[in-house]
Scaffold this active site. Sequence first.
Site, PDB file in Angstrom:
ATOM      1  N   ASP A  99      -7.660  -6.012   0.470  1.00 51.58           N
ATOM      2  CA  ASP A  99      -8.260  -5.816   1.549  1.00 51.58           C
ATOM      3  C   ASP A  99      -8.569  -6.878   2.308  1.00 51.58           C
ATOM      4  O   ASP A  99      -9.374  -7.703   1.537  1.00 51.58           O
ATOM      5  CB  ASP A  99      -9.304  -4.459   1.903  1.00 51.58           C
ATOM      6  CG  ASP A  99      -8.462  -3.275   1.685  1.00 51.58           C
ATOM      7  OD1 ASP A  99      -7.531  -3.276   1.309  1.00 51.58           O
ATOM      8  OD2 ASP A  99      -9.202  -2.255   1.665  1.00 51.58           O
TER       9      ASP A  99
ATOM     10  N   ASP B  37      -0.866   4.340   0.887  1.00 50.53           N
ATOM     11  CA  ASP B  37      -1.555   3.374  -0.130  1.00 50.53           C
ATOM     12  C   ASP B  37      -1.375   3.910  -1.393  1.00 50.53           C
ATOM     13  O   ASP B  37      -0.496   4.654  -1.820  1.00 50.53           O
ATOM     14  CB  ASP B  37      -3.074   3.725   0.388  1.00 50.53           C
ATOM     15  CG  ASP B  37      -3.912   2.689   0.638  1.00 50.53           C
ATOM     16  OD1 ASP B  37      -3.863   1.510  -0.383  1.00 50.53           O
ATOM     17  OD2 ASP B  37      -5.010   2.557   1.531  1.00 50.53           O
TER      18      ASP B  37
HETATM   19  C1  GLA Z   1      -6.994   0.888   1.210  1.00 52.63           C
HETATM   20  C2  GLA Z   1      -6.334  -0.113   2.016  1.00 52.63           C
HETATM   21  C3  GLA Z   1      -7.044  -0.281   3.343  1.00 52.63           C
HETATM   22  C4  GLA Z   1      -7.410   0.954   3.736  1.00 52.63           C
HETATM   23  C5  GLA Z   1      -8.354   2.031   2.789  1.00 52.63           C
HETATM   24  C6  GLA Z   1      -8.312   3.262   3.420  1.00 52.63           C
HETATM   25  O1  GLA Z   1      -8.261   0.095   0.891  1.00 52.63           O
HETATM   26  O2  GLA Z   1      -5.893  -1.170   1.524  1.00 52.63           O
HETATM   27  O3  GLA Z   1      -6.255  -0.880   4.381  1.00 52.63           O
HETATM   28  O4  GLA Z   1      -6.306   1.898   4.389  1.00 52.63           O
HETATM   29  O5  GLA Z   1      -7.578   2.142   1.727  1.00 52.63           O
HETATM   30  O6  GLA Z   1      -9.276   4.100   2.459  1.00 52.63           O
END
Ligand code: GLA
Length: 536
Positions: free
Chosen positions: A210, A154
Site C-alpha cells: 500500500d 485483494d
Molecule cells: C489492502 C489493499 C488496499 C485496501 C485495503 C482494504 O491493504 O492493498 O488497497 O484495499 O486492503 O482493506
Amino acid sequence: MKKLLLITLLAIFCSTSFSQTSKSPLMGWASWNQFGANINESIIKGQADAISSSGLAAAGYRYLNIDDGFFNGRNTDGSLKTDSIKFPNGMKFLVDYIHSKGLKAGFYSEAGANTCGSQYSGQPGGVNSGMYMHDQQDADLFFKSWGFDFLKVDYCGGLVQKLDEKTRYAAIKKAIDNTGRTDINFNACRWQFPGTWVTTVADSWRMSNDINFSPGSKAEWKSIIGIIDMNKYLAPYASRGHYNDMDMLEVGRGLTAEEDKSHLSMWCILSSPLVLGNDLTNMSAETKEIITNAEVIAVNQDTTSLQGHLISDNGAGLQVWAKPLNGKQSKERTVVLFNRSEAPASMSVKWKELNLVGPATVRNLWSHSDLGGMDSIYTTTVPSHGVAMLKVVGKQTKLQEVFEAEYAWINNFNLTQYGEVLSGQGRVIADAKCSGHAKAAWLGNRDDNYIEFRDVYANMTGNYKLTITYISAGIQSATLTVNGTDTLLQGLNSKALTPANKTIPIKLNKGYNTIRLSNATDWLPDIDKIQIEFNK
Ligand code: GLA
C-alpha cells in the site's frame, strides 16, 4: 425511417467499439485512502456527486470505486451480505445512483475466505466474505444483479490460506467472463508483481504494498519513491489494456504541491491507473488544478500504452524518465526530469538519449508553455522533490540500437512474497559493471525461464550484426532464437565477472522482431544488453 434506423445502428456500433477499444489506464476515485473502512452510502453518493459536478469526470475520472468496509458475512445459501447500517438501500441502489451520474461503479473483494478488513481494520463482517468457494455466485451478484463495472480483488485471506495466486485470480477471471459481461475491468491486488501470467488475466495488478501504511493518515513521500523504484523494471509487462498499478493516488492529501505534481507525473509516465484517493467534496483549487491537468493526463492515456523507462540516473536523486507518445516509432516523447534530492538542481535531457536526431521543440506540461526549438539538449532547474514534465517533438528519429536486458521480457519472472523470487526464476539484479547498472540473471535451466527482446524494430528486412553483452560463470551456452529460428551459441566465456561481447549475424524482418535467449537444460550467462547495428 430508414435514416433513423441507420443513425441508431451507427450509434450502437460507435458506443460498442468505444467500450472495446477504450483500454487506456483506468481513471477514477476510490474510497480507501481517505476513508479507510469507514464508508457508507452517503459518503459514496457525496463523492459521486462531487466527481461529476467538479469537472473531474469530464477530465476522465469516470470510475467510482467502493473499497473495503461493507462486508457482513453470508446468508445460509452462501449469498454475500453487505452492512445494512452503512448501506441501508443496498448495493444495487448505489450502483444505479453512480450510473445515473454517467459514471462507472467499482467494487472490492478478496481471493481468499477472509477479507483484509477482517484482519487489519476491525471488520468482523469480512470473515468468510471473500470470493473463495463463491467465485461464480459473487461474480453473478456483483456484475449481473448489482451491475458493477470494476472489481479489485485483494489477497489478505489468500495469503493466510497459502493459496496459489495464479489459480485463484484465473478462476475469478473465468467467473467474471462467465457472467457474459465483457466490459468488466479487473484488478489483481496482490501487492507485488505476481508473475507474467497476470498480464493476460488482469487489466491491472498492484505491484507494490500500500502507498501508505496507515490508511487515513497523511501521504508519505518516501512511500511514493519506493513504489516508483519497484516499478522501474516492470515496464516490459505493461501492454495496451494491461498495466502495473502503482496504487491509488495521494494527491491532495498532505504532500507539497511540488510533490503532488511529481507523484501524478510519475504515475502518468509509468502508465498506472489513475485512481484519486482524496476527499472530492473538500479539495483545494490547487489540488483540482493538478489532477485535471489535461496535458499530463494525456501522457497516461496515450494509446501507445508504453510504460516509461528510466534513461539516466546520477545515483544522487536526479533521474530522467522518457516515454514515446503516439506510437512506438513516433517522433514524440514525454520526458520527466525528476529531482528526488533535497535541493534544487540543474537537470538536462539530450535528444540522442531519446533516439531523436537534429533539433526538437519542447513544451512544459505543467506550465503549459512552449519553450521553443533546441538543437540537442534541454537544461532547466528543477525544485527539490519536483519535476519538469516535457513534451519533446523531434524532426527525425534514430532506430533504437541498444536494448537493455533489465527492460526485456523475463518470461518466468515471478515475485512471491514481498519481493522474494523463487529460485530458478529469471530476475533483474543490480551490477555496477553493466550498462544501466543492472542485468538479467538467474536465466535458463528450464525451458520457460528465457529472456525475450520483443520490440526490436527494423525498417528494412535484411542481415544485421547482433552483439550480446553477457557475464558468464565459466563456459556457458545459449540458444538464440530470432523470430522463431534457433542458433546454438556455444563457448560463451567472459573469463572474469566483467561483461564480454558475442557478435553474430542475424536476419531481421521489416517491423518488429523478437529475439530470445534460452537454455532449457543449463543456466544462461547473465545478460547485460543486446545491440544491433542499425544506423551504419
Ligand atoms: C489492502 C489493499 C488496499 C485496501 C485495503 C482494504 O491493504 O492493498 O488497497 O484495499 O486492503 O482493506
